[in-house]
Design a protein around this motif. Structure first.
Motif, PDB file in Angstrom:
ATOM      1  N   GLY A 145       0.726  -1.167   0.129  1.00 56.26           N
ATOM      2  CA  GLY A 145      -0.099  -0.039   0.122  1.00 56.26           C
ATOM      3  C   GLY A 145       0.784   1.380  -0.088  1.00 56.26           C
ATOM      4  O   GLY A 145       0.195   2.366  -0.399  1.00 56.26           O
ATOM      5  N   GLN A 146       2.226   1.151   0.432  1.00 53.66           N
ATOM      6  CA  GLN A 146       2.956   2.269   0.318  1.00 53.66           C
ATOM      7  C   GLN A 146       3.340   2.973  -0.958  1.00 53.66           C
ATOM      8  O   GLN A 146       3.429   2.153  -2.063  1.00 53.66           O
ATOM      9  CB  GLN A 146       4.100   2.193   1.093  1.00 53.66           C
ATOM     10  N   ARG A 147       3.467   4.211  -1.201  1.00 55.23           N
ATOM     11  CA  ARG A 147       3.911   4.889  -2.515  1.00 55.23           C
ATOM     12  C   ARG A 147       5.274   5.236  -2.182  1.00 55.23           C
ATOM     13  O   ARG A 147       5.846   5.855  -1.062  1.00 55.23           O
ATOM     14  CB  ARG A 147       2.725   6.296  -2.670  1.00 55.23           C
ATOM     15  N   GLY A 148       5.902   5.510  -3.553  1.00 48.76           N
ATOM     16  CA  GLY A 148       7.187   6.234  -3.529  1.00 48.76           C
ATOM     17  C   GLY A 148       7.113   7.588  -3.256  1.00 48.76           C
ATOM     18  O   GLY A 148       6.080   8.311  -3.071  1.00 48.76           O
ATOM     19  N   LEU A 149       8.376   8.188  -2.993  1.00 49.40           N
ATOM     20  CA  LEU A 149       7.974   9.641  -2.723  1.00 49.40           C
ATOM     21  C   LEU A 149       7.429  10.492  -4.146  1.00 49.40           C
ATOM     22  O   LEU A 149       6.902  11.416  -3.773  1.00 49.40           O
ATOM     23  CB  LEU A 149       9.599  10.319  -2.866  1.00 49.40           C
ATOM     24  N   CYS A 150       7.508   9.998  -5.150  1.00 50.50           N
ATOM     25  CA  CYS A 150       7.017  10.409  -6.376  1.00 50.50           C
ATOM     26  C   CYS A 150       5.605  10.504  -6.327  1.00 50.50           C
ATOM     27  O   CYS A 150       4.614  11.072  -6.658  1.00 50.50           O
ATOM     28  CB  CYS A 150       7.454   9.772  -7.636  1.00 50.50           C
ATOM     29  N   PHE A 151       5.084   9.548  -5.268  1.00 48.42           N
ATOM     30  CA  PHE A 151       3.599   9.275  -4.883  1.00 48.42           C
ATOM     31  C   PHE A 151       2.811   8.564  -5.866  1.00 48.42           C
ATOM     32  O   PHE A 151       1.587   8.157  -5.661  1.00 48.42           O
ATOM     33  CB  PHE A 151       2.790  10.830  -4.698  1.00 48.42           C
TER      34      PHE A 151
ATOM     35  N   ARG B  12       3.859   5.952  -7.971  1.00 53.29           N
ATOM     36  CA  ARG B  12       4.413   4.696  -8.006  1.00 53.29           C
ATOM     37  C   ARG B  12       3.984   3.788  -6.655  1.00 53.29           C
ATOM     38  O   ARG B  12       4.626   4.241  -5.792  1.00 53.29           O
ATOM     39  CB  ARG B  12       5.730   4.344  -8.608  1.00 53.29           C
ATOM     40  N   GLN B  13       3.177   2.858  -6.782  1.00 51.85           N
ATOM     41  CA  GLN B  13       2.505   2.439  -5.385  1.00 51.85           C
ATOM     42  C   GLN B  13       2.772   0.766  -5.466  1.00 51.85           C
ATOM     43  O   GLN B  13       2.474   0.184  -6.507  1.00 51.85           O
ATOM     44  CB  GLN B  13       1.138   2.736  -5.298  1.00 51.85           C
ATOM     45  N   ARG B  14       2.820   0.265  -4.368  1.00 52.08           N
ATOM     46  CA  ARG B  14       2.892  -1.114  -4.117  1.00 52.08           C
ATOM     47  C   ARG B  14       1.536  -1.633  -3.924  1.00 52.08           C
ATOM     48  O   ARG B  14       0.969  -1.098  -3.039  1.00 52.08           O
ATOM     49  CB  ARG B  14       3.706  -1.721  -3.179  1.00 52.08           C
ATOM     50  N   VAL B  15       0.972  -2.615  -4.725  1.00 53.16           N
ATOM     51  CA  VAL B  15      -0.167  -3.012  -4.514  1.00 53.16           C
ATOM     52  C   VAL B  15       0.074  -4.759  -4.654  1.00 53.16           C
ATOM     53  O   VAL B  15       0.069  -5.285  -5.741  1.00 53.16           O
ATOM     54  CB  VAL B  15      -1.291  -2.468  -5.756  1.00 53.16           C
ATOM     55  N   GLY B  16      -0.162  -5.251  -3.638  1.00 54.21           N
ATOM     56  CA  GLY B  16      -0.065  -6.800  -3.331  1.00 54.21           C
ATOM     57  C   GLY B  16       1.524  -7.046  -3.533  1.00 54.21           C
ATOM     58  O   GLY B  16       2.140  -6.241  -2.948  1.00 54.21           O
ATOM     59  N   ASP B  17       2.048  -7.811  -4.373  1.00 54.28           N
ATOM     60  CA  ASP B  17       3.331  -8.133  -4.650  1.00 54.28           C
ATOM     61  C   ASP B  17       3.921  -7.459  -6.136  1.00 54.28           C
ATOM     62  O   ASP B  17       4.916  -8.056  -6.539  1.00 54.28           O
ATOM     63  CB  ASP B  17       3.477  -9.447  -4.699  1.00 54.28           C
ATOM     64  N   GLU B  18       3.204  -6.358  -6.321  1.00 55.41           N
ATOM     65  CA  GLU B  18       3.681  -5.771  -7.572  1.00 55.41           C
ATOM     66  C   GLU B  18       3.643  -4.250  -7.499  1.00 55.41           C
ATOM     67  O   GLU B  18       3.203  -3.669  -6.480  1.00 55.41           O
ATOM     68  CB  GLU B  18       2.722  -6.058  -8.780  1.00 55.41           C
ATOM     69  N   MET B  19       4.523  -3.452  -8.401  1.00 54.40           N
ATOM     70  CA  MET B  19       4.386  -1.947  -8.352  1.00 54.40           C
ATOM     71  C   MET B  19       3.221  -1.618  -9.279  1.00 54.40           C
ATOM     72  O   MET B  19       3.209  -2.112 -10.498  1.00 54.40           O
ATOM     73  CB  MET B  19       5.628  -1.531  -8.941  1.00 54.40           C
ATOM     74  N   GLN B  20       2.540  -0.467  -9.045  1.00 56.28           N
ATOM     75  CA  GLN B  20       1.743   0.077  -9.815  1.00 56.28           C
ATOM     76  C   GLN B  20       1.906   1.306 -10.377  1.00 56.28           C
ATOM     77  O   GLN B  20       2.384   2.233  -9.197  1.00 56.28           O
ATOM     78  CB  GLN B  20       0.202  -0.061  -9.428  1.00 56.28           C
ATOM     79  N   LEU B  21       1.591   1.928 -11.472  1.00 59.13           N
ATOM     80  CA  LEU B  21       1.728   3.426 -11.816  1.00 59.13           C
ATOM     81  C   LEU B  21       0.235   3.840 -11.670  1.00 59.13           C
ATOM     82  O   LEU B  21      -0.521   3.567 -12.665  1.00 59.13           O
ATOM     83  CB  LEU B  21       2.281   3.512 -13.411  1.00 59.13           C
ATOM     84  N   THR B  22       0.134   4.693 -10.636  1.00 59.92           N
ATOM     85  CA  THR B  22      -1.272   5.030 -10.497  1.00 59.92           C
ATOM     86  C   THR B  22      -2.033   6.057 -11.384  1.00 59.92           C
ATOM     87  O   THR B  22      -3.195   6.211 -11.596  1.00 59.92           O
ATOM     88  CB  THR B  22      -1.592   5.570  -8.925  1.00 59.92           C
ATOM     89  N   THR B  23      -1.074   6.694 -12.136  1.00 62.81           N
ATOM     90  CA  THR B  23      -1.561   7.733 -13.010  1.00 62.81           C
ATOM     91  C   THR B  23      -1.343   7.474 -14.550  1.00 62.81           C
ATOM     92  O   THR B  23      -1.622   8.470 -15.386  1.00 62.81           O
ATOM     93  CB  THR B  23      -0.693   8.714 -13.128  1.00 62.81           C
ATOM     94  N   TYR B  24      -1.397   6.249 -14.789  1.00 60.33           N
ATOM     95  CA  TYR B  24      -1.480   5.852 -16.369  1.00 60.33           C
ATOM     96  C   TYR B  24      -2.615   6.359 -16.992  1.00 60.33           C
ATOM     97  O   TYR B  24      -3.678   5.791 -16.513  1.00 60.33           O
ATOM     98  CB  TYR B  24      -1.052   4.304 -16.541  1.00 60.33           C
ATOM     99  N   GLY B  25      -2.529   7.037 -18.091  1.00 56.16           N
ATOM    100  CA  GLY B  25      -3.610   7.238 -18.804  1.00 56.16           C
ATOM    101  C   GLY B  25      -4.499   8.503 -18.473  1.00 56.16           C
ATOM    102  O   GLY B  25      -5.404   8.989 -19.037  1.00 56.16           O
ATOM    103  N   ARG B  26      -3.940   9.078 -17.330  1.00 50.67           N
ATOM    104  CA  ARG B  26      -4.530  10.458 -16.666  1.00 50.67           C
ATOM    105  C   ARG B  26      -3.646  11.568 -16.680  1.00 50.67           C
ATOM    106  O   ARG B  26      -2.467  11.452 -16.479  1.00 50.67           O
ATOM    107  CB  ARG B  26      -5.179  10.021 -15.489  1.00 50.67           C
ATOM    108  N   SER B  27      -4.143  12.741 -16.877  1.00 50.31           N
ATOM    109  CA  SER B  27      -3.351  13.916 -17.143  1.00 50.31           C
ATOM    110  C   SER B  27      -3.896  14.970 -16.446  1.00 50.31           C
ATOM    111  O   SER B  27      -5.297  15.025 -16.246  1.00 50.31           O
ATOM    112  CB  SER B  27      -3.220  14.320 -18.618  1.00 50.31           C
ATOM    113  N   SER B  28      -3.038  16.041 -16.112  1.00 51.85           N
ATOM    114  CA  SER B  28      -3.613  17.085 -15.417  1.00 51.85           C
ATOM    115  C   SER B  28      -4.037  18.208 -16.443  1.00 51.85           C
ATOM    116  O   SER B  28      -4.512  19.329 -16.169  1.00 51.85           O
ATOM    117  CB  SER B  28      -2.570  18.061 -14.564  1.00 51.85           C
ATOM    118  N   GLY B  29      -3.993  18.020 -17.864  1.00 52.43           N
ATOM    119  CA  GLY B  29      -4.491  18.681 -18.750  1.00 52.43           C
ATOM    120  C   GLY B  29      -3.532  18.714 -20.051  1.00 52.43           C
ATOM    121  O   GLY B  29      -2.515  18.400 -19.873  1.00 52.43           O
TER     122      GLY B  29
END
Length: 354
Positions: A28-34, A36-53
């Protein structure tokens, strides 16, 4: 989306191998970048496909002065950053912890199509550092190249060697922030280190086909001394040669550094003069109106070839081969065979079609 560049540790944590922070994460923890997050036994990129504009900017705003001058570039970022700069000029995006700031959803293919349809020559990954959303940027770069659209990374260059090879192999140009030339500045003001950035600069220039330009934001009293500029520009001349463009840009008070004054014009001018005296051919001033500091001169005969005011190209005299028409000296960079009217100072918001 599943992220790349990580490995499991013997103590049960997983370590992110994307950048020199080497964040070690429990469930459940995220890196300093916020992002990239551990979900289960993998790393997830939580912002894939999403933009601030998305916006179409002049390429000179990145800033890139030797990469198809006058062209428009479709620009976007996500959220988060792997540095902790106290002076961040895009802090509302790069320091965002609010995922609902990511208003626009867009696949790589949709972004490439939007750039093509708008007439933008390139897509820039910018506003926050694309290193932290490398998988999304790389997939978008593939989609752009399939449409004949070029790609640009605006980055601090804080990345490990393996992902660096894969990431920059898909970039046509990069502007790298060289934030200072002392380790103490990097540690105290950005929470990072200087050496990995210098490694990235040398790697990009000597081992890739990616066009490189460098930006240093001059902050009064912190990284703007004549001695530091002297050392930095000598290093650049010795290690990268004379042709890599260098941009000295003006600081304005922002984020956690609202107590500092704006950069005086004389500091920008003095720094440019030092860099030119140390043999650099293409040195610019930015975030100010400065005709001399915005002009591209021929390194052979010193004729003024591309005149600019801030982000607008006022005059363009390169020949079809990107050389000086007066003496024939080739100008380092990437140039079109014919120059059309520049994009100017416009900034055009773009909404992705559903």
């Amino acid at each position: 989306m599943n992220a790349r560049w990580w490995h499991a540790l013997p103590d049960g944590r997983i370590q992110c191998d994307l950048c020199p922070r080497d964040c070690k994460l429990h469930e459940g923890q995220r890196g300093l970048c916020f992002v990239r997050q551990r979900v289960g036994d993998e790393m997830q990129l939580t912002t894939y496909g999403r933009s601030s504009g998305f916006c179409i900017d002049p390429i000179e705003k990145k800033p890139l002065n030797h990469f198809y001058p006058g062209s428009g570039v479709l620009s976007f970022g996500t959220a988060g950053c792997n540095l902790a700069c106290k002076f961040c000029q895009n802090w509302d995006i790069s320091k965002s912890r609010e995922m609902d700031r990511l208003m626009d959803e867009a696949s790589p293919e949709r972004i490439a199509a939007a750039a093509k349809d708008s007439g933008a020559l390139s897509v820039a990954f910018t506003y926050n550092d694309p290193v932290i959303f490398a998988e999304y940027a790389m997939d978008t770069a593939d989609a752009c190249h399939a449409q004949g659209v070029k790609t640009v990374a605006v980055t601090a260059g804080y990345i490990h060697a393996e992902p660096r090879r894969e990431f920059y192999a898909k970039m046509d140009a990069a502007n790298v922030d060289l934030k200072a030339f002392t380790e103490s500045f990097y540690q105290q003001q950005t929470g990072s280190h200087l050496a990995p950035v210098l490694d990235t600069l040398q790697y990009l220039h000597h081992e890739t086909a990616c066009w490189l330009e460098i930006t240093t934001l001059l902050i009064p009293g912190l990284n703007d001394s004549a001695d530091e500029i002297e050392q930095m520009t000598r290093w650049l001349a010795d290690h990268l040669g004379p042709d890599v463009p260098l941009h000295f840009t003006a600081f304005h008070p922002d984020y956690k550094m609202s107590d500092r004054p704006r950069t005086p014009m004389e500091t920008l001018t003095r720094s440019r003069e030092i860099a030119l005296a140390n043999g650099l051919h293409n040195v610019y001033t930015g975030n100010v109106h400065d005709a001399e500091g915005g002009t591209t001169h021929c390194p052979g005969c010193r004729a003024a070839l591309i005149e600019r005011d801030w982000h607008a190209v006022l005059r363009y005299e390169l020949d079809a081969k990107g050389a000086c028409p007066h003496c024939g000296t080739p100008i380092a960079g990437r140039f079109a065979t014919a120059f059309e009217r520049g994009f100017g100072r416009r900034r055009i918001p773009v909404r992705m079609a559903a």
